[in-house]
Design a protein around this motif. Structure first.
Motif, mmCIF file in Angstrom:
data_model
loop_
_atom_site.group_PDB
_atom_site.id
_atom_site.type_symbol
_atom_site.label_atom_id
_atom_site.label_comp_id
_atom_site.label_asym_id
_atom_site.label_seq_id
_atom_site.Cartn_x
_atom_site.Cartn_y
_atom_site.Cartn_z
ATOM 1 N N VAL A 79 24.115 -78.526 -33.200
ATOM 2 C CA VAL A 79 23.694 -77.131 -33.290
ATOM 3 C C VAL A 79 24.910 -76.306 -33.680
ATOM 4 O O VAL A 79 26.048 -76.677 -33.366
ATOM 5 N N THR A 80 24.679 -75.210 -34.388
ATOM 6 C CA THR A 80 25.803 -74.384 -34.833
ATOM 7 C C THR A 80 25.604 -72.931 -34.410
ATOM 8 O O THR A 80 24.498 -72.501 -34.089
ATOM 9 N N ALA A 81 26.707 -72.179 -34.458
ATOM 10 C CA ALA A 81 26.654 -70.741 -34.175
ATOM 11 C C ALA A 81 27.904 -70.077 -34.701
ATOM 12 O O ALA A 81 28.941 -70.726 -34.915
ATOM 13 N N GLN A 82 27.809 -68.784 -34.881
ATOM 14 C CA GLN A 82 28.975 -67.962 -35.226
ATOM 15 C C GLN A 82 29.736 -67.619 -33.954
ATOM 16 O O GLN A 82 29.198 -67.684 -32.842
ATOM 17 N N ASN A 83 31.008 -67.249 -34.127
ATOM 18 C CA ASN A 83 31.801 -66.793 -32.990
ATOM 19 C C ASN A 83 31.192 -65.526 -32.373
ATOM 20 O O ASN A 83 30.418 -64.813 -33.002
ATOM 21 N N GLY A 84 31.571 -65.265 -31.138
ATOM 22 C CA GLY A 84 31.170 -64.018 -30.488
ATOM 23 C C GLY A 84 29.790 -64.076 -29.877
ATOM 24 O O GLY A 84 29.447 -65.028 -29.164
ATOM 25 N N PRO A 85 28.944 -63.068 -30.140
ATOM 26 C CA PRO A 85 27.652 -62.980 -29.456
ATOM 27 C C PRO A 85 26.745 -64.168 -29.727
ATOM 28 O O PRO A 85 26.011 -64.599 -28.840
ATOM 29 N N ALA A 86 26.769 -64.695 -30.941
ATOM 30 C CA ALA A 86 25.938 -65.869 -31.224
ATOM 31 C C ALA A 86 26.373 -67.048 -30.368
ATOM 32 O O ALA A 86 25.546 -67.780 -29.808
ATOM 33 N N ALA A 87 27.688 -67.239 -30.248
ATOM 34 C CA ALA A 87 28.200 -68.341 -29.430
ATOM 35 C C ALA A 87 27.780 -68.181 -27.973
ATOM 36 O O ALA A 87 27.457 -69.165 -27.298
ATOM 37 N N THR A 88 27.768 -66.941 -27.478
ATOM 38 C CA THR A 88 27.402 -66.741 -26.069
ATOM 39 C C THR A 88 25.965 -67.165 -25.813
ATOM 40 O O THR A 88 25.636 -67.596 -24.702
ATOM 41 N N LEU A 89 25.108 -67.067 -26.819
ATOM 42 C CA LEU A 89 23.710 -67.445 -26.636
ATOM 43 C C LEU A 89 23.508 -68.952 -26.590
ATOM 44 O O LEU A 89 22.438 -69.425 -26.190
ATOM 45 N N GLU A 123 35.806 -61.620 -32.164
ATOM 46 C CA GLU A 123 36.685 -62.636 -31.585
ATOM 47 C C GLU A 123 36.446 -62.719 -30.081
ATOM 48 O O GLU A 123 36.249 -61.702 -29.401
ATOM 49 N N LEU A 124 36.459 -63.944 -29.560
ATOM 50 C CA LEU A 124 36.211 -64.178 -28.142
ATOM 51 C C LEU A 124 36.957 -65.442 -27.733
ATOM 52 O O LEU A 124 37.215 -66.326 -28.567
ATOM 53 N N ASP A 125 37.308 -65.514 -26.455
ATOM 54 C CA ASP A 125 37.939 -66.718 -25.932
ATOM 55 C C ASP A 125 36.852 -67.767 -25.704
ATOM 56 O O ASP A 125 36.229 -67.830 -24.642
ATOM 57 N N HIS A 126 36.613 -68.598 -26.710
ATOM 58 C CA HIS A 126 35.531 -69.571 -26.614
ATOM 59 C C HIS A 126 35.858 -70.719 -25.665
ATOM 60 O O HIS A 126 34.939 -71.370 -25.139
ATOM 61 N N PHE A 127 37.130 -70.975 -25.440
ATOM 62 C CA PHE A 127 37.473 -72.000 -24.456
ATOM 63 C C PHE A 127 37.003 -71.570 -23.064
ATOM 64 O O PHE A 127 36.460 -72.371 -22.304
ATOM 65 N N ALA A 128 37.223 -70.302 -22.746
ATOM 66 C CA ALA A 128 36.748 -69.795 -21.452
ATOM 67 C C ALA A 128 35.226 -69.731 -21.427
ATOM 68 O O ALA A 128 34.594 -70.049 -20.409
ATOM 69 N N LEU A 129 34.625 -69.325 -22.557
ATOM 70 C CA LEU A 129 33.165 -69.185 -22.622
ATOM 71 C C LEU A 129 32.467 -70.507 -22.333
ATOM 72 O O LEU A 129 31.514 -70.569 -21.552
ATOM 73 N N PHE A 130 32.928 -71.583 -22.957
ATOM 74 C CA PHE A 130 32.236 -72.864 -22.842
ATOM 75 C C PHE A 130 32.804 -73.762 -21.752
ATOM 76 O O PHE A 130 32.313 -74.877 -21.549
ATOM 77 N N GLY A 131 33.817 -73.284 -21.041
ATOM 78 C CA GLY A 131 34.497 -74.131 -20.070
ATOM 79 C C GLY A 131 33.602 -74.734 -19.011
ATOM 80 O O GLY A 131 33.842 -75.853 -18.561
ATOM 81 N N ALA A 165 29.552 -81.290 -26.408
ATOM 82 C CA ALA A 165 30.926 -81.145 -26.884
ATOM 83 C C ALA A 165 30.943 -79.980 -27.862
ATOM 84 O O ALA A 165 30.011 -79.827 -28.655
ATOM 85 N N VAL A 166 31.976 -79.154 -27.792
ATOM 86 C CA VAL A 166 32.071 -77.959 -28.634
ATOM 87 C C VAL A 166 33.263 -78.092 -29.557
ATOM 88 O O VAL A 166 34.397 -78.310 -29.098
ATOM 89 N N LEU A 167 32.997 -77.954 -30.850
ATOM 90 C CA LEU A 167 34.045 -78.007 -31.858
ATOM 91 C C LEU A 167 34.164 -76.631 -32.503
ATOM 92 O O LEU A 167 33.236 -76.158 -33.158
ATOM 93 N N LEU A 168 35.305 -75.969 -32.293
ATOM 94 C CA LEU A 168 35.568 -74.650 -32.859
ATOM 95 C C LEU A 168 36.254 -74.828 -34.207
ATOM 96 O O LEU A 168 37.270 -75.510 -34.308
ATOM 97 N N VAL A 169 35.688 -74.206 -35.234
ATOM 98 C CA VAL A 169 36.222 -74.365 -36.590
ATOM 99 C C VAL A 169 36.526 -72.994 -37.179
ATOM 100 O O VAL A 169 35.611 -72.220 -37.471
ATOM 101 N N PRO A 170 37.801 -72.640 -37.335
ATOM 102 C CA PRO A 170 38.140 -71.340 -37.929
ATOM 103 C C PRO A 170 37.561 -71.211 -39.340
ATOM 104 O O PRO A 170 37.439 -72.190 -40.082
ATOM 105 N N LEU A 171 37.221 -69.980 -39.699
ATOM 106 C CA LEU A 171 36.583 -69.707 -40.984
ATOM 107 C C LEU A 171 37.418 -70.216 -42.152
ATOM 108 O O LEU A 171 36.890 -70.809 -43.110
ATOM 109 N N ASP A 172 38.722 -70.017 -42.100
ATOM 110 C CA ASP A 172 39.554 -70.441 -43.229
ATOM 111 C C ASP A 172 39.668 -71.957 -43.336
ATOM 112 O O ASP A 172 39.884 -72.499 -44.429
#
Length: 580
Positions: A79-89, A123-131, A165-172
């Motif tokens: 499953v995929t999502a954008q950073n921020g509010p989408a990730a929180t869902l 931008e959000l601290d996704h490590f804390a979000l998904f911890g 498992a969560v894989l964070l991939v920067p846009l660039d």
């Protein structure tokens, strides 16, 4: 497992990070990704690798779809999502998957590396979000290492006790074209199915367990969802065939054929009168040896830890050592259920315990009488022709059309109990999907869509209350657009049933928000371009269900049900406030 041809050497001029991710997913057998529009670069590349996008409307529903897809397919879901509010869902769906031990890889687009910690957009601290809801979280910092990180994510999700498992991939990173040396090794592993690595329990302990069961006077097996996760139904059936009765938890329902003479049914917190196993409670409470298989011994499964006998000896098979002995001190058989059950059955057969055969006739007679007692209770306690419609009538009609290939899905709350208690598993391994990890509302419809995506040829029937359906109405459009024909039965009683009845049971009163205004869910379905049928008379339900299954489209059957109807939950018995 689908074979994937090893790719040709990569060249910096024609491949981006997004293509590298898509190629890695293809290598692991991924054919569907549940996602909305972001990461756009990934979804634009995915068709080149034979990957279909299943586009959800909301991330919380998308995570539930991925969860169900994994449960039915035996493959790691993505499953995929954008950073921020989408990730929180994504958090609620991943939390369910974590508690229920379901492997899901979430790919979350993050802000560009050069914008990190500069308050970039969303931008959000996704490590804390998904911890608290994932086994493993990493960020890809170097596009040349995408293969490494994708493989780590799949390994983490599918190994040991499975989970997200969560894989964070920067846009660039998605857009960058990395340089590869022509001689650089390329990964070729296939890690997309689970269990990834099977391990059997210590043979000495297996032998000890076999002796304990062989010497028992009243052994019983209580199987949980770990049997399904391990694909161990055949091994459990072989153990049952020796003459040992098998009960299941809600998540374990279908682990054995419930028509087998030695199948007890689901045991737990709904064994009051009308409960299918209500007359068989003493098979659990008077057992002297209890074999737990892939069973978390949680509150609902044990009726608040009051059902399982304190005097019994326990043997516990589980892939997660931390679950063994959590609530019941046990002989520890840490390992995969499939391998360990096979070893245990072989050890028991070698002992040739004559007591099993001697007791089998009496056991099958007791279980048959218990089933007959349940049917007598139903005739005495429930008017199946009542108006408003009783849920038990709907379950009887659904049960009449089920085949061994049918997949039944439930939302949380009462819906899970109705299907667990009143429907019948007709073969070992049949799936009844229930969100029992955290048991949050709103999983019914997205679970159904994920199940249908995983097994398009199987009929999928989902049951939800009007409260749960209210969370995910928008996914009807997803079902239509993605051509995922499911039948959704809505128990429309205009209340949050479990909440209202629990409040009445505990306090003799209820809060205002448990009552709803009237909603025509069939009209909502038709407005989304789906079929919508409203049922108020019990005799009209079965024909509507049969027509929906024959039509093979997305159908909502909105049934006006009795708000005073509640499942046979043990703590509700004798509570006069419920007779309002």
């Amino acid at each position: 497992m689908n074979a994937v041809t090893k790719p040709a050497p990569r060249a910096a001029s024609n491949i981006t990070g997004a293509h590298l991710i898509a190629a890695a997913l293809q290598r692991h057998g991924v054919r569907e990704i549940f996602g909305q529009s972001i990461p756009s670069a990934l979804f634009l590349a995915a068709p080149d690798y034979g990957i279909r996008q299943v586009g959800y409307r909301t991330e919380n529903a998308g995570a539930a779809m991925a969860d169900a897809y994994a449960r039915i397919s035996g493959k790691v879901a993505v499953v995929t999502a954008q950073n921020g509010p989408a990730a929180t869902l994504l958090v609620p769906g991943l939390a369910e998957a974590l508690k229920a031990s379901i492997p899901v890889v979430a790919i979350v687009q993050d802000v560009s590396r050069k914008f990190t910690d500069k308050n970039a957009f969303q931008e959000l601290d996704h490590f804390a979000l998904f911890g608290g809801v994932a086994k493993w979280i990493r960020r890809v910092a170097d596009p040349a290492r995408i293969d490494d990180y994708v493989d780590m994510a799949f390994t983490a999700a599918a190994s040991g006790r499975a989970g997200p498992a969560v894989l964070l991939v920067p846009l660039d990173v998605l857009d960058e074209r990395p340089d590869f040396a022509p001689e650089a090794p390329q990964r070729a592993s296939h890690l997309g199915t689970f269990p990834l690595d099977r391990t059997a329990a210590d043979p000495a302990r297996v032998a000890e367990a076999a002796k304990l069961i062989a010497a028992a006077k009243a052994p019983i097996v209580i199987a949980g969802g770990g049997v399904h996760a391990s694909q161990a139904s055949a091994e459990l059936a072989a153990l049952q065939a020796l003459g040992i009765p098998v009960a299941t938890t809600v998540m374990g329902k279908g682990a054995v054929d419930e028509t087998d003479p030695l199948s007890v049914g689901v045991v737990g917190y709904f064994m009051a009168p009308r409960g299918r196993s209500s007359h068989l409670r003493d098979l659990v409470t008077e057992a002297d040896v209890v074999l737990l298989v892939g069973n978390r011994t949680n509150q609902n499964g044990t009726d608040s830890w009051s059902l399982y006998p304190p005097q019994a000896r326990y043997i516990h098979i589980d892939i997660d050592s931390n679950e063994i002995g959590r609530n019941y001190e046990a002989l520890r058989l840490a390992g995969d259920a499939k391998l360990t059950l096979a070893a245990l059955t072989a050890a028991l057969e070698a002992l040739k315990p004559g007591s099993f055969a001697a007791r089998k006739a009496a056991l099958t007679d007791k279980i048959a009488k218990g089933r007959a007692g349940h049917l007598a209770d139903m005739k005495r306690l429930v008017d199946l022709d009542a108006v408003p419609v009783r849920p038990e009538r709907l379950m009887a009609d659904i049960d009449s059309v089920l085949t061994p290939e049918s997949i039944v899905v439930a939302d949380a709350s009462y819906s899970s109990i109705w299907i667990a208690n009143f429907l019948t598993a007709r073969k070992a391994g049949q799936r009844f999907l229930t969100p029992r990890g955290l048991a949050g509302l709103g999983w019914g419809l997205p679970f159904a869509l994920g199940a249908k995506a995983a097994r398009p040829d199987a009929p999928v029937i989902a049951l939800t209350g009007d409260g749960g359906f209210g969370h995910v109405w928008s996914e009807l459009e997803t079902a239509r657009r993605m051509k995922l024909p499911v039948v959704l039965v809505v128990l429309n009683n205009q209340i949050l049933g479990y909440q209202k009845h629990a409040e009445l049971s505990l306090f003799g009163d209820f809060t205002d928000v448990v009552d709803f205004e009237a909603v025509d869910h069939a009209a909502i379905a038709r407005a989304c371009g789906c079929s919508g049928v409203r049922v108020e008379n019990p005799a009209d339900f079965l024909p509507a269900l049969q027509e929906a299954l024959a039509r093979n489209d997305v159908t909502v059957i909105d049934v006006i049900t009795d708000e005073r109807a509640y499942p046979p939950i043990t703590v509700f018995e004798g509570k006069d406030a419920l007779h309002y």
